[in-house]
Design an enzyme around this catalytic site. Structure first.
Site, PDB file in Angstrom:
ATOM      1  N   CYS A  87       0.857  -1.137   0.053  1.00 62.27           N
ATOM      2  CA  CYS A  87       0.048  -0.211  -0.145  1.00 62.27           C
ATOM      3  C   CYS A  87       0.751   1.335  -0.133  1.00 62.27           C
ATOM      4  O   CYS A  87       1.796   1.230   0.861  1.00 62.27           O
ATOM      5  CB  CYS A  87      -0.840  -0.083   1.135  1.00 62.27           C
ATOM      6  N   CYS A 120       0.303   3.335   3.346  1.00 67.44           N
ATOM      7  CA  CYS A 120       0.735   2.776   4.800  1.00 67.44           C
ATOM      8  C   CYS A 120       1.947   1.688   5.000  1.00 67.44           C
ATOM      9  O   CYS A 120       2.502   1.094   5.777  1.00 67.44           O
ATOM     10  CB  CYS A 120      -0.322   2.285   5.698  1.00 67.44           C
ATOM     11  N   CYS A 124      -7.338  -0.888   1.395  1.00 64.78           N
ATOM     12  CA  CYS A 124      -6.386  -1.387   2.196  1.00 64.78           C
ATOM     13  C   CYS A 124      -6.946  -1.770   3.599  1.00 64.78           C
ATOM     14  O   CYS A 124      -7.848  -0.683   3.967  1.00 64.78           O
ATOM     15  CB  CYS A 124      -5.228  -0.140   2.062  1.00 64.78           C
ATOM     16  N   CYS A 127      -5.527   1.078   6.286  1.00 63.13           N
ATOM     17  CA  CYS A 127      -5.662   2.751   6.242  1.00 63.13           C
ATOM     18  C   CYS A 127      -6.652   3.017   5.525  1.00 63.13           C
ATOM     19  O   CYS A 127      -6.954   4.265   5.487  1.00 63.13           O
ATOM     20  CB  CYS A 127      -4.128   3.206   5.512  1.00 63.13           C
ATOM     21  N   CYS A 132      -7.990  -5.743  -9.737  1.00 67.58           N
ATOM     22  CA  CYS A 132      -7.612  -4.616 -10.975  1.00 67.58           C
ATOM     23  C   CYS A 132      -7.213  -3.398 -10.207  1.00 67.58           C
ATOM     24  O   CYS A 132      -8.067  -2.754  -9.427  1.00 67.58           O
ATOM     25  CB  CYS A 132      -8.766  -4.277 -11.888  1.00 67.58           C
TER      26      CYS A 132
HETATM   27 ZN    ZN Z   1      -2.769   1.245   3.512  1.00 70.18          ZN
END
Ligand code: ZN
Length: 215
Positions: free
Chosen positions: A108, A111, A157, A160, A180
């Site tokens: 991510c 984060c 995510c 976060c 995707c």
């Molecule tokens: Zn994240």
């Protein structure tokens, strides 16, 4: 209304009697009386708290990791901010990782939570990085998305709440899924080449490999 008055009086009397009855009980018993009430209150509070625990990170206030929007505007590129914080979509075939094939881990961008392994990346022809599996089932959350007059399942995510992309059911075996994902939602950490090669002392101490490790 005359009929209301007696019932009020009765309830007052009842309350009075109960207080008197409690007063007659030994002190040790009186102390234990409020406990069921306190226990009930605790249970109610616990239930209320449980219903707002993260599990759903849709509302960013419930996310396990939170960043100020000010910090994110400084740290992310405008496109990364737009995609992850405003559920934007980068242009097809223009993302940094669409055709990226190096071995490593996609994380991510907000984060740093690991999301995908390069082994599960494949060329879907869609113009966005595509994966047939996630690194762990807890890494990503799924939410119904009815924008643009269609039903899709949004991926974000779990730590976060950053918007990542969408998931579709037209992926390859064994999962049949296609994650995707916008390149702008991802950062890439290459597999450490010195580890993969068995590690030579000279390579691991060279400035070049130190630079790679920071990426
Ligand atoms: Zn994240």
């Amino acid at each position: 209304m005359p009929s209301a008055a007696p019932s009020v009086a009765r309830s007052r009397e009842g309350g009075g009697r109960r207080t008197e009855a409690a007063a007659r009980l030994p002190r040790s018993v009186r102390r234990t009386l409020p406990r069921p009430l306190a226990l009930c209150l605790c249970l109610c509070l616990a239930t209320a708290a449980a219903s707002t625990l993260p599990g759903s990170c849709r509302d960013k206030k419930n996310c396990k990791v939170a960043f100020s929007q000010e910090e994110l505007r400084k740290r992310l590129t405008p496109l990364q901010y737009h995609v992850t914080q405003e559920k934007g979509t980068e242009s097809a075939f223009e993302g940094e990782y669409t055709h990226h094939k190096d071995p490593g881990i996609y994380k991510c961008v907000v984060c740093g939570t690991p999301l995908f392994k390069s082994e599960t990346k494949y060329d879907s022809g869609s113009g966005w990085p595509s994966f047939h599996d996630v690194i762990s089932s807890e890494a990503i959350e799924f939410t119904d998305d009815f924008s643009y007059g269609m039903h899709r399942v949004e991926t974000s995510c779990s730590q976060c709440g950053a918007h990542l992309g969408h998931i579709f059911d037209d992926g390859p075996r064994p999962t049949g899924k296609r994650y995707c994902i916008n390149s702008a939602s991802l950062s890439f950490t290459p597999t450490d080449s010195s580890e993969a090669e068995g590690g030579s002392g000279r390579a691991s101490s060279s400035p070049a490999s130190a630079d790679r490790a920071e990426l």
